[in-house]
Design a protein around this motif. Structure first.
Motif, short mmCIF file in Angstrom:
data_model
loop_
_atom_site.label_atom_id
_atom_site.label_comp_id
_atom_site.label_asym_id
_atom_site.label_seq_id
_atom_site.Cartn_x
_atom_site.Cartn_y
_atom_site.Cartn_z
N MET A 1 0.80 -1.25 0.00
CA MET A 1 -0.27 -0.30 0.12
C MET A 1 0.71 1.45 -0.13
O MET A 1 1.81 1.35 0.87
N ARG A 2 0.74 1.90 -0.90
CA ARG A 2 1.26 3.46 -1.09
C ARG A 2 0.81 4.26 -0.25
O ARG A 2 -0.33 4.34 0.05
N ARG A 3 1.78 5.22 0.38
CA ARG A 3 1.21 6.37 1.23
C ARG A 3 0.24 7.16 0.58
O ARG A 3 -0.75 7.81 1.31
N VAL A 4 0.40 7.67 -0.79
CA VAL A 4 -0.38 8.31 -1.47
C VAL A 4 -1.87 7.83 -1.37
O VAL A 4 -2.92 8.50 -1.38
N ASP A 5 -1.99 6.45 -1.56
CA ASP A 5 -3.20 5.92 -1.43
C ASP A 5 -3.96 6.19 0.02
O ASP A 5 -5.18 6.24 -0.03
N LEU A 6 -3.29 6.04 0.92
CA LEU A 6 -3.94 6.33 2.33
C LEU A 6 -4.23 7.90 2.23
O LEU A 6 -5.30 7.85 2.91
N ALA A 7 -3.45 8.64 1.60
CA ALA A 7 -3.58 9.85 1.71
C ALA A 7 -5.02 10.22 1.14
O ALA A 7 -6.01 11.25 1.42
N ASP A 8 -4.92 9.70 -0.29
CA ASP A 8 -6.35 9.70 -0.90
C ASP A 8 -7.37 9.21 -0.39
O ASP A 8 -8.43 10.01 -0.35
N GLY A 9 -7.49 8.24 0.24
CA GLY A 9 -8.59 7.69 1.25
C GLY A 9 -8.93 8.80 2.45
O GLY A 9 -10.08 8.89 2.37
#
Length: 158
Positions: A1-9
């Motif tokens: 899981m990329r940090r950008v994905d968590l930020a987008d979430g």
């Protein structure tokens, strides 16, 4: 899981929370209904369990009001991050994602107020359920649409 994905979430959850609040305030304006006391009651109950003194009088009421709103945003943002983990960075079909996000947040909210003894959804009237379901659907739809908008389109079919 990329940090950008968590930020987008987190971003999707924040957008969904804003939509939930807009729909709730619109309902209050159109039906001239008062604000729910449930967020403040939740803060009060959790503060009691955690042995946190919110003070007394107007300052305590103001803290409960502010913390109640913040808890709602925290829940919505956390649900967006959870959805990002579930989606594994991929776009999701909008109807499914709307249902997962909206029903998920509604279940967490209603489940917590039930567990804390603040309300019992089994006793709610139809208008109460509509006032609960519609904003949570708005949350789900806008959070899901935001999540998908932040994802790169699929290269299939190009």
């Amino acid at each position: 899981m990329r940090r950008v994905d968590l930020a987008d979430g987190a971003i999707a959850g924040a957008v969904g929370s804003t939509a939930l609040n807009v729909v709730t305030y619109l309902d209050m304006a159109l039906r001239a209904r008062p604000a729910s006391e449930t967020p403040e009651q939740t803060v009060d109950r959790v503060a009691g369990i955690a042995h946190v003194d919110l003070g007394s009088g107007a300052p305590a009421a103001n803290r409960r009001s502010g913390l109640g709103a913040l808890v709602g945003y925290a829940l919505g943002i956390t649900a967006g991050v959870g959805f990002a983990l579930y989606a594994r960075g991929r776009r999701q079909p909008l109807p499914m994602a709307t249902g997962v996000l909206g029903a998920g947040v509604m279940t967490m909210t209603d489940g917590s107020i039930t567990a804390l003894g603040i309300s019992d959804p089994r006793t709610w009237r139809r208008a109460d359920w509509i006032s609960d379901i519609v904003p949570h659907l708005a949350y789900g739809l806008t959070a899901a649409a935001t999540w998908n908008r932040l994802r790169r389109p699929s290269r299939r079919g190009r």
